[in-house]
Design a protein around this motif. Structure first.
Motif, mmCIF file in Angstrom:
data_model
loop_
_atom_site.group_PDB
_atom_site.id
_atom_site.type_symbol
_atom_site.label_atom_id
_atom_site.label_comp_id
_atom_site.label_asym_id
_atom_site.label_seq_id
_atom_site.Cartn_x
_atom_site.Cartn_y
_atom_site.Cartn_z
ATOM 1 N N VAL A 105 0.850 -1.202 0.000
ATOM 2 C CA VAL A 105 0.000 0.000 0.000
ATOM 3 C C VAL A 105 0.880 1.245 0.000
ATOM 4 O O VAL A 105 0.622 2.206 -0.732
ATOM 5 N N ASP A 106 1.928 1.222 0.791
ATOM 6 C CA ASP A 106 2.798 2.396 0.857
ATOM 7 C C ASP A 106 3.482 2.649 -0.487
ATOM 8 O O ASP A 106 3.615 3.799 -0.915
ATOM 9 N N LEU A 108 0.976 4.302 -2.755
ATOM 10 C CA LEU A 108 0.732 5.704 -2.403
ATOM 11 C C LEU A 108 1.957 6.560 -2.704
ATOM 12 O O LEU A 108 1.830 7.713 -3.131
ATOM 13 N N ARG A 122 2.061 7.882 -5.967
ATOM 14 C CA ARG A 122 0.950 8.799 -6.240
ATOM 15 C C ARG A 122 -0.038 8.230 -7.254
ATOM 16 O O ARG A 122 -0.576 8.974 -8.095
ATOM 17 N N GLU A 132 -3.523 6.966 -8.625
ATOM 18 C CA GLU A 132 -4.875 7.414 -8.335
ATOM 19 C C GLU A 132 -5.848 6.245 -8.474
ATOM 20 O O GLU A 132 -5.433 5.139 -8.800
ATOM 21 N N ARG A 133 -7.124 6.519 -8.220
ATOM 22 C CA ARG A 133 -8.104 5.426 -8.244
ATOM 23 C C ARG A 133 -8.225 4.729 -9.583
ATOM 24 O O ARG A 133 -8.527 3.551 -9.649
ATOM 25 N N ILE A 143 -7.933 -1.434 -0.835
ATOM 26 C CA ILE A 143 -7.958 -0.465 0.270
ATOM 27 C C ILE A 143 -7.134 0.796 0.007
ATOM 28 O O ILE A 143 -7.355 1.808 0.673
ATOM 29 N N ALA A 144 -6.193 0.768 -0.929
ATOM 30 C CA ALA A 144 -5.453 1.994 -1.235
ATOM 31 C C ALA A 144 -6.413 2.962 -1.919
ATOM 32 O O ALA A 144 -7.071 2.596 -2.900
ATOM 33 N N ARG A 145 -6.545 4.165 -1.379
ATOM 34 C CA ARG A 145 -7.510 5.150 -1.885
ATOM 35 C C ARG A 145 -8.935 4.594 -1.930
ATOM 36 O O ARG A 145 -9.728 4.948 -2.785
ATOM 37 N N ARG A 146 -9.223 3.693 -1.021
ATOM 38 C CA ARG A 146 -10.546 3.032 -0.917
ATOM 39 C C ARG A 146 -10.943 2.315 -2.198
ATOM 40 O O ARG A 146 -12.117 2.189 -2.524
ATOM 41 N N LYS A 151 -18.078 5.586 4.128
ATOM 42 C CA LYS A 151 -16.638 5.762 3.960
ATOM 43 C C LYS A 151 -15.942 5.405 5.264
ATOM 44 O O LYS A 151 -16.260 5.948 6.320
ATOM 45 N N GLY A 156 -11.912 4.171 7.034
ATOM 46 C CA GLY A 156 -10.498 4.158 6.689
ATOM 47 C C GLY A 156 -9.566 4.621 7.783
ATOM 48 O O GLY A 156 -9.991 4.979 8.886
ATOM 49 N N ARG A 186 1.555 9.047 4.362
ATOM 50 C CA ARG A 186 1.534 9.884 3.159
ATOM 51 C C ARG A 186 0.281 10.736 3.027
ATOM 52 O O ARG A 186 0.155 11.494 2.061
ATOM 53 N N ASN A 209 -6.729 9.432 5.396
ATOM 54 C CA ASN A 209 -7.788 8.628 4.776
ATOM 55 C C ASN A 209 -7.370 8.009 3.449
ATOM 56 O O ASN A 209 -8.210 7.771 2.590
ATOM 57 N N LEU A 210 -6.098 7.757 3.270
ATOM 58 C CA LEU A 210 -5.635 7.196 1.990
ATOM 59 C C LEU A 210 -5.827 5.683 1.920
ATOM 60 O O LEU A 210 -5.648 5.081 0.875
ATOM 61 N N ILE A 211 -6.186 5.077 3.064
ATOM 62 C CA ILE A 211 -6.369 3.623 3.090
ATOM 63 C C ILE A 211 -7.738 3.341 3.696
ATOM 64 O O ILE A 211 -8.047 3.841 4.782
ATOM 65 N N GLY A 212 -8.568 2.597 2.999
ATOM 66 C CA GLY A 212 -9.892 2.361 3.563
ATOM 67 C C GLY A 212 -10.786 1.578 2.635
ATOM 68 O O GLY A 212 -10.334 0.945 1.678
ATOM 69 N N GLU A 261 -18.653 7.536 -4.580
ATOM 70 C CA GLU A 261 -17.941 8.779 -4.809
ATOM 71 C C GLU A 261 -17.542 9.006 -6.252
ATOM 72 O O GLU A 261 -16.371 9.053 -6.598
ATOM 73 N N GLN A 315 -1.978 17.195 -3.627
ATOM 74 C CA GLN A 315 -1.961 15.854 -3.041
ATOM 75 C C GLN A 315 -3.352 15.350 -2.688
ATOM 76 O O GLN A 315 -3.524 14.180 -2.367
ATOM 77 N N LYS A 349 -6.815 13.742 -2.549
ATOM 78 C CA LYS A 349 -7.152 12.545 -3.329
ATOM 79 C C LYS A 349 -8.261 12.788 -4.340
ATOM 80 O O LYS A 349 -8.581 11.918 -5.133
ATOM 81 N N VAL A 369 -7.925 14.814 -6.657
ATOM 82 C CA VAL A 369 -7.222 15.139 -7.901
ATOM 83 C C VAL A 369 -7.387 13.987 -8.883
ATOM 84 O O VAL A 369 -7.252 12.826 -8.515
ATOM 85 N N LYS A 370 -7.692 14.282 -10.104
ATOM 86 C CA LYS A 370 -7.892 13.228 -11.104
ATOM 87 C C LYS A 370 -7.028 13.521 -12.314
ATOM 88 O O LYS A 370 -7.221 14.511 -12.997
ATOM 89 N N ARG A 371 -6.044 12.633 -12.531
ATOM 90 C CA ARG A 371 -5.174 12.745 -13.697
ATOM 91 C C ARG A 371 -4.574 14.149 -13.849
ATOM 92 O O ARG A 371 -4.531 14.698 -14.946
ATOM 93 N N GLY A 372 -4.145 14.722 -12.719
ATOM 94 C CA GLY A 372 -3.398 15.965 -12.780
ATOM 95 C C GLY A 372 -4.217 17.238 -12.826
ATOM 96 O O GLY A 372 -3.726 18.301 -12.478
#
Lengths: 383, 383
Positions: free
Chosen positions: A101-102, A105, A108, A110-111, A133-136, B158, B160, B165, B168-171, B251, B342, B344, B346-349
């Motif tokens: 997971v680390d 992340l 960087r 994304e989903r 679980i990374a970024r849900r 939701k 997590g 990093r 809530n990045l893991i959940g 989401e 950073q 989350k 953010v989508k594709r920059g």
């Protein structure tokens, strides 16, 4: 004229089979055939344009196949990192989960980006759980490298790790976006590992596909030798599992049939302390399925001839079918009953078993008396 | 004649409100009102007959409310264990997650059993995530004890933990089986904590419920004083969130509106190192919503009067609305831009912001130019 390699790629593409797992919006393809590692970049990029990825694998598989996959991903413009884990069951831990997971992340991702699992069940289960679980929840691509993973663990969305309190007790249901089963990779498996995966193929016949079982009886040698029968056996197995998963994504009654042989099998694995020198999962399933059939015969549900036919086929494939065949000292009924009671398929204290009325006629019985199981195991241990 | 306590319980039950989160088979009730801790055993047992449970809480909440909950569960025959965690954001870690999952497995809870979260957002997020992954998903009951948790984090599924990093990045997305929001518990909150929760209530009005915002302007004092307006404000907030969640469980675009004020807010929280002495989440959201409205005005989208009206209401509730109000030294545009990049969402920059055309007219804009945000923040930091 095309160069040799291009001809090979064309032949591979022609030999490829496709199974669709029908889950509405989240439906996905399973591609089966030789050469899919080299075609992975193209197949992934076509379905997930613009994706970035983290490839998760283990040390053994990395040595065999990682370079080819990296080249294929780069050729398709897929930016990716790699995480190489130690090979073996102990890797399915919180410690290694955290590490994967680390890494995801840190990159960087994304989903809409993907975790790609290149390996057997351990890598697939762990990497799949990390992607859940990374970024849900990110995208997930399975590239199973063992027969067991190609016909079982890579299809269906079960992901997870082990707890000190039991196997697979922590995890998530998370469907892949794509499964690429390169059948050419199976040539690197040991005969024992190949046979263990074959047990799960036989399982689909024994559950509810009697014609498939008939075909396996005729085709076993060709499947072990490689060639089109092998890919066909994998396709039929994925098809069988996909049909169940489409109806029952989260393991209620329908999916329970997939556990044929698994309650006994898990108890056997637990009893040997998950020591793969003594017993690997597929071998536990082979003995477990034989026990389920023989127990069904004892209960007057299944003709003895069908139980015998199932056992004979597993034995012909080089698989063990009796508890006493497990090396390293005898097991006890008490040990096995403890394992059965702890199995996660236990529901509110009743014992649930998959029983059968014959080849391809398995069903769920959720009210089995513990005493009947105990008496049966006493006799089987002496066999 | 009934004894005093029974009369109180009758009055409480009459004052109770119910919101249904419509998710088909997985639909669930949110009950809102005073006295729900004492009624918890009964309400849970009625919906989940035969359930066993693990209650997860923190040291602060345990001291205030755990005994009463235990008594209520015992009275309803619900066998349960308790896990008491340290209070505070650092508890949302892999370490404490492992601890809760292990406690659940040690108790041999099954999939139909429940994890009950008694606490604020930290406890709810962590316990919910543990219930999502133990045995690949168990039942989950939310008993939020803060206003923020009652109107926001306990609804929507939701769950997590934080990663080194980011938050809530893991959940996982994991819906509860029941939410019990006991409004009497809010009397133990500090005024600052109550106001922070109120910011999320105001958010629902600012997103797409202009009449609710009007009503809040009239009812703010009564809501802070307690009484029926408080429960009504919570009900309307849960209703608003439930409506969004029913349409968009995981989401995508629809649910994104709930992030009004959150991209700026998260960047502010990150910039102060999540130091709650300087800024709590709800305060970050209050400033963030004000920034989103003011930015929308700058872009010529939103009348300045509407931005002013939103800000005035938040200020009247005792909330900060300007970056410069955050104590502990000035922040920089560069710091905030890093946090925004950073985030989350953010989508594709591209930068995605929730912007607005006025009170209750928010919308998703997924192509905001970073330079415009930077120039706006430069000016806001000087305000």
């Amino acid at each position: 004229m095309k160069p040799e390699a291009a001809h090979q790629a064309d032949d591979d593409a022609a030999a490829r089979r496709r199974v669709v797992v029908d889950l509405g919006m989240r439906s996905y393809d399973i591609l089966i055939g030789p050469g899919l590692v080299d075609a992975a970049g193209e197949e992934i990029a076509r379905r997930l344009p613009g994706v970035r990825a983290a490839v998760v694998t283990d040390e053994t598989v990395a040595g065999l196949h990682l370079d080819r996959l990296s080249i294929a991903l780069r050729a398709a413009g897929i930016d990716h990192s790699t995480v190489v884990l130690p090979a073996g069951e102990p890797t399915k831990s919180f410690e290694h989960l955290t590490r994967v997971v680390d890494a995801v992340l840190a990159q960087r991702l994304e989903r809409d980006d993907a975790v790609i699992a290149l390996g057997g069940g351990v890598v697939g289960d762990l990497a799949g759980f990390a992607s859940a679980i990374a970024r849900r929840g990110m995208r997930f691509v399975q590239m199973p490298t063992t027969l067991l993973a190609q016909v079982d663990s890579s299809v269906g969305g079960k992901t997870g790790i082990n707890s000190p309190r039991g196997k697979n007790l922590i995890g998530a249901f998370h469907q892949p976006a794509l499964v690429l089963a390169d059948t050419a990779l199976l040539d690197t498996l040991s005969p024992r590992e190949f046979a263990a995966g074959y047990a799960e193929i036989v399982k689909y016949g024994l559950i509810d596909r009697p014609e498939f079982f008939d075909w396996l009886e005729r085709s076993r040698e060709a499947i072990f030798a490689g060639g089109p029968e092998r890919a066909e056996a994998i396709r039929q197995s994925c098809e069988a599992k996909a049909a169940v998963v489409a109806v029952d994504e989260r393991e209620h009654a329908g999916r329970a049939l997939l556990n044929l042989g698994h309650t006994f099998g898990h108890a056997l694995e637990a009893a040997v302390g998950y020591d793969s020198r003594r017993l690997v999962h597929g071998e536990g399933v082979a003995i477990g399925m034989t026990l389920a059939y023989r127990f069904s015969t004892e209960l007057g549900l299944c003709p003895a001839a069908d139980a015998g036919r199932g056992e004979a086929h597993l034995r012909a494939a080089g698989l063990p079918t009796r508890i006493a065949e497990i090396p390293g000292g005898p097991l006890s009924t008490a040990q096995l009953m403890t394992g059965i009671a702890q199995d996660k398929k236990v529901k509110r204290g009743h014992l649930t078993f998959i029983l059968t009325r014959g080849i391809g006629q398995a069903f769920v019985e959720s009210d089995v008396a513990p005493a009947a199981v105990e008496a049966f195991l006493d006799r089987e241990l002496a066999r």
